[in-house]
Write an enzyme that holds these catalytic residues in place. Structure first.
Site, mmCIF file in Angstrom:
data_model
loop_
_atom_site.group_PDB
_atom_site.id
_atom_site.type_symbol
_atom_site.label_atom_id
_atom_site.label_comp_id
_atom_site.label_asym_id
_atom_site.label_seq_id
_atom_site.Cartn_x
_atom_site.Cartn_y
_atom_site.Cartn_z
ATOM 1 N N GLY A 184 0.823 -1.216 0.000
ATOM 2 C CA GLY A 184 0.000 0.000 0.000
ATOM 3 C C GLY A 184 0.845 1.249 0.000
ATOM 4 O O GLY A 184 0.652 2.155 0.815
ATOM 5 N N ILE A 187 3.019 3.175 -5.545
ATOM 6 C CA ILE A 187 2.588 2.518 -6.786
ATOM 7 C C ILE A 187 1.271 1.782 -6.585
ATOM 8 O O ILE A 187 0.348 1.900 -7.394
ATOM 9 C CB ILE A 187 3.695 1.560 -7.298
ATOM 10 C CG1 ILE A 187 4.925 2.370 -7.713
ATOM 11 C CG2 ILE A 187 3.183 0.695 -8.447
ATOM 12 C CD1 ILE A 187 6.113 1.552 -8.180
ATOM 13 N N GLU A 206 -1.420 -4.553 2.785
ATOM 14 C CA GLU A 206 -0.259 -3.800 3.283
ATOM 15 C C GLU A 206 0.206 -4.459 4.582
ATOM 16 O O GLU A 206 -0.586 -4.687 5.482
ATOM 17 C CB GLU A 206 -0.645 -2.329 3.513
ATOM 18 C CG GLU A 206 0.325 -1.506 4.323
ATOM 19 C CD GLU A 206 1.734 -1.444 3.744
ATOM 20 O OE1 GLU A 206 1.892 -1.170 2.556
ATOM 21 O OE2 GLU A 206 2.695 -1.697 4.524
ATOM 22 N N HIS A 447 -7.211 34.862 -4.366
ATOM 23 C CA HIS A 447 -8.486 34.319 -3.896
ATOM 24 C C HIS A 447 -9.426 34.153 -5.081
ATOM 25 O O HIS A 447 -9.462 35.019 -5.945
ATOM 26 C CB HIS A 447 -9.119 35.292 -2.889
ATOM 27 C CG HIS A 447 -10.457 34.829 -2.397
ATOM 28 N ND1 HIS A 447 -10.587 33.800 -1.496
ATOM 29 C CD2 HIS A 447 -11.724 35.245 -2.687
ATOM 30 C CE1 HIS A 447 -11.868 33.604 -1.233
ATOM 31 N NE2 HIS A 447 -12.582 34.463 -1.947
HETATM 32 P P1 NAD Z 1 6.702 1.998 -1.544
HETATM 33 O O1 NAD Z 1 7.911 1.886 -0.717
HETATM 34 O O2 NAD Z 1 6.055 3.299 -1.761
HETATM 35 O O3 NAD Z 1 5.564 1.051 -0.944
HETATM 36 C C1 NAD Z 1 5.755 -0.318 -0.733
HETATM 37 C C2 NAD Z 1 4.740 -0.748 0.304
HETATM 38 O O4 NAD Z 1 4.728 -2.159 0.333
HETATM 39 C C3 NAD Z 1 5.086 -0.275 1.707
HETATM 40 O O5 NAD Z 1 3.948 0.311 2.274
HETATM 41 C C4 NAD Z 1 5.505 -1.554 2.427
HETATM 42 O O6 NAD Z 1 5.210 -1.548 3.792
HETATM 43 C C5 NAD Z 1 4.683 -2.588 1.678
HETATM 44 N N1 NAD Z 1 5.228 -3.951 1.671
HETATM 45 C C6 NAD Z 1 6.520 -4.331 1.546
HETATM 46 N N2 NAD Z 1 6.602 -5.689 1.527
HETATM 47 C C7 NAD Z 1 5.341 -6.146 1.622
HETATM 48 C C8 NAD Z 1 4.761 -7.453 1.643
HETATM 49 N N3 NAD Z 1 5.523 -8.535 1.536
HETATM 50 N N4 NAD Z 1 3.418 -7.573 1.762
HETATM 51 C C9 NAD Z 1 2.634 -6.442 1.866
HETATM 52 N N5 NAD Z 1 3.125 -5.200 1.841
HETATM 53 C C10 NAD Z 1 4.455 -5.051 1.715
HETATM 54 O O7 NAD Z 1 7.074 1.268 -2.911
HETATM 55 P P2 NAD Z 1 6.343 1.238 -4.328
HETATM 56 O O8 NAD Z 1 4.926 1.617 -4.221
HETATM 57 O O9 NAD Z 1 6.706 -0.078 -4.925
HETATM 58 O O10 NAD Z 1 7.100 2.368 -5.107
HETATM 59 C C11 NAD Z 1 8.521 2.307 -5.209
HETATM 60 C C12 NAD Z 1 9.129 3.658 -5.214
HETATM 61 O O11 NAD Z 1 8.869 4.267 -6.462
HETATM 62 C C13 NAD Z 1 8.559 4.609 -4.174
HETATM 63 O O12 NAD Z 1 9.166 4.483 -2.924
HETATM 64 C C14 NAD Z 1 8.856 5.926 -4.804
HETATM 65 O O13 NAD Z 1 10.170 6.266 -4.483
HETATM 66 C C15 NAD Z 1 8.749 5.646 -6.279
HETATM 67 N N6 NAD Z 1 7.458 6.106 -6.807
HETATM 68 C C16 NAD Z 1 7.117 7.412 -6.668
HETATM 69 C C17 NAD Z 1 5.914 7.856 -7.156
HETATM 70 C C18 NAD Z 1 5.558 9.314 -7.021
HETATM 71 O O14 NAD Z 1 6.464 10.113 -6.808
HETATM 72 N N7 NAD Z 1 4.287 9.675 -7.092
HETATM 73 C C19 NAD Z 1 5.025 6.989 -7.766
HETATM 74 C C20 NAD Z 1 5.401 5.666 -7.881
HETATM 75 C C21 NAD Z 1 6.619 5.234 -7.404
#
Ligand code: NAD
Length: 474
Positions: A184, A187, A206, A447
């Site tokens: 969660g 992405i 999550e 505004h």
């Molecule tokens: P993330 O680190 O944002 O989220 C990963 C989530 O998965 C965390 O909440 C974690 O606790 C959870 N998790 C990990 N292992 C797990 C498991 N085995 N079972 C259930 N939950 C688990 O990573 P992401 O969403 O893959 O994105 C990767 C990176 O890409 C981000 O950290 C960010 O740096 C970048 N990104 C940025 C944007 C943006 O700027 N809007 C958008 C997409 C990606």
């Protein structure tokens, strides 16, 4: 323009870090070679990350808003989704932008090589070109901007077309009936929102007790509330223990104290549990570059590695793995190579989650302040008191400032609400300028706009917000 016109530099990786570095180096008069496997510069961000996901999130928002419009007396027909056309629109957005970067490379006389690079030694790269030829070239300096890739969890390794990472999900092959999103974070919530808007029943799993673990809980709350309606289920404190391919879908089992339903079958699974740096560059062992335990290349504030000829920037050098951080590091590295006195030491790097509502923050977070035992005060302005938010029928937002109680300096900014990602830039500027709460309160904001919520949250700090009544203490 510059005192270093004769330097020949290579940039390995054409994402927002790499191309920003290459273009600045060319602008400063250096001879530049940019190497990337794709046809044009762009990297993950443009080809299979930020840009295509934001195009699809725009569509998702339109679908959601057209639904909400019923409350305003406008009843649109049920949307008909032409998936092939949607895909081709998204692909055209990518083509337009990556093509534009190709043009900008040519205009700057950056030599763009489509291929993959490995080291022969600290100054020499062997480039395996996309056309099959090999080329060995020496450079004065090399900047590594190789980015990152999706992390893989062993229990979720399954060779099935139904299993997707972010790139697979962005291909939008179909609108599955059901989708399991593992993770969660950024992405999972962004792409989960896209699929849910298109009609998929989305379940997010999550492992931690809350969504978006890096963000303050009060910022996540309004998003969680809205996602509760959009998604079929959000399972916290839960992990996926196993996945198995079956004829009718992927059979997943869940583990965790709060788990009620222990197994279910999904049409598709998106794994979004974080990203890993691409530091396994062929021949890196022939250089003096040091790689840390988490796989990040180690650099100093000038982005120089332990090898004086080699610099590294972006996802491959550490968190946060964000495109805008990479671009700024790329520019800093080039300036350092040009001999300018620079360091990458920002006061604030903004983070934006492009869900609806968006969540954005910069500088210190309340969670971090608590962890570090730092004394801070928080001033919050609820969007229900913002005229602009109410005209948009989006009062489900909040803007907050984290303030140093002694100096009254702004130490952090957090925003949740529609368009928070645009608004946070003002917070970043305030922090970079060392603004006090008074500076933000005295800045005349237009505004009616959502930007007024920043000014009014500063007014809340002084107890004088025009639109928030604070009862007098007796
Ligand atoms: P993330 O680190 O944002 O989220 C990963 C989530 O998965 C965390 O909440 C974690 O606790 C959870 N998790 C990990 N292992 C797990 C498991 N085995 N079972 C259930 N939950 C688990 O990573 P992401 O969403 O893959 O994105 C990767 C990176 O890409 C981000 O950290 C960010 O740096 C970048 N990104 C940025 C944007 C943006 O700027 N809007 C958008 C997409 C990606």
């Amino acid at each position: 323009m510059t005192d270093t016109p004769n330097l020949h530099i290579a940039v390995v990786g054409g994402g927002p870090g790499g191309y920003a570095a290459a273009f600045l180096a060319a602008d400063l008069g250096m001879k530049v070679t940019l190497i990337d496997p794709e046809t044009n510069p762009g990297g993950v961000c443009l080809y299979r990350g930020c840009i295509p996901s934001k195009a699809l999130l725009h569509v998702a928002k339109l679908i959601e808003e057209s639904e909400q419009a019923k409350d305003w007396g406008i009843d649109f027909a049920e949307p008909k989704i032409d998936l092939a056309r949607l895909r081709s629109w998204k692909e055209n957005v990518v083509k337009k932008l990556t093509g534009g970067l190709g043009q900008l490379s040519k205009q700057r006389s950056v030599q763009y090589i489509q291929g993959r690079a490995g080291f022969e030694n600290s100054n020499t790269l062997r480039i395996s070109k996309a056309d099959g030829a090999d080329q060995t070239v020496s450079f004065d300096r090399i900047i590594l901007a190789t980015g990152s890739r999706p992390a893989i969890v062993p229990s979720l390794k399954l060779d099935s077309p139904r299993m997707m990472d972010s790139a697979g999900a962005l291909n939008l092959e179909d609108v599955p009936g059901s989708l399991l999103v593992v993770g969660g974070g950024y992405i999972g919530l962004e792409l989960g929102s896209v699929y849910a808007a298109l009609g998929t029943r989305v379940t997010v799993v999550e492992m931690l007790p809350g969504l978006l673990p890096g963000a303050d809980r009060d910022l996540v709350l309004p998003l969680h509330k809205r996602l509760d309606k959009l998604f079929e289920a959000i399972l916290l404190n839960t992990t996926v223990a196993s996945v198995k391919g079956e004829s009718n879908g992927i059979h997943a089992t869940f583990e965790g104290a709060d788990v009620k339903e222990r197994e279910r079958v999904f049409d598709r699974v998106l794994v979004s549990v974080g990203r890993k740096p691409n530091s396994e560059i062929p021949g890196l062992e022939k250089t003096q570059v040091q790689v840390g335990t988490k796989g990040f290349i180690q650099v100093n504030p000038q982005l120089q590695t332990s090898d004086p000829s080699i610099y590294a920037i972006g996802d491959v050098v550490g968190e946060p793995m964000l495109a805008h951080k990479a671009s700024h590091q790329g520019r800093t590295a080039v300036e350092a190579i040009a001999g300018h006195k620079v360091a990458f030491e920002p006061n604030a790097i903004p983070a934006v989650v492009f869900t609806d509502p968006e969540v954005a923050w910069c500088g210190l977070t309340e969670t971090q302040a608590q962890k570090e035992n730092r004394e801070i005060k928080v001033a919050k302005f609820p969007w229900a008191a913002s005229g602009r938010a109410v005209t948009l029928d989006r009062p489900d937002g909040m803007t907050k400032l984290l303030i140093d109680p002694k100096s009254e300096r702004v130490l952090g900014v957090g925003i949740v609400g529609a368009g928070a990602g645009e608004l946070i830039a003002e917070g970043v500027l305030a922090m970079e300028m060392g603004a006090l709460a008074r500076d933000v309160a005295l800045t005349i904001h237009p505004h009616p706009t959502l930007s007024e919520t920043l000014m009014e949250s500063a007014e809340v700090w002084f107890g004088t917000s025009t639109h928030v009544y604070r009862p007098k203490r007796s």
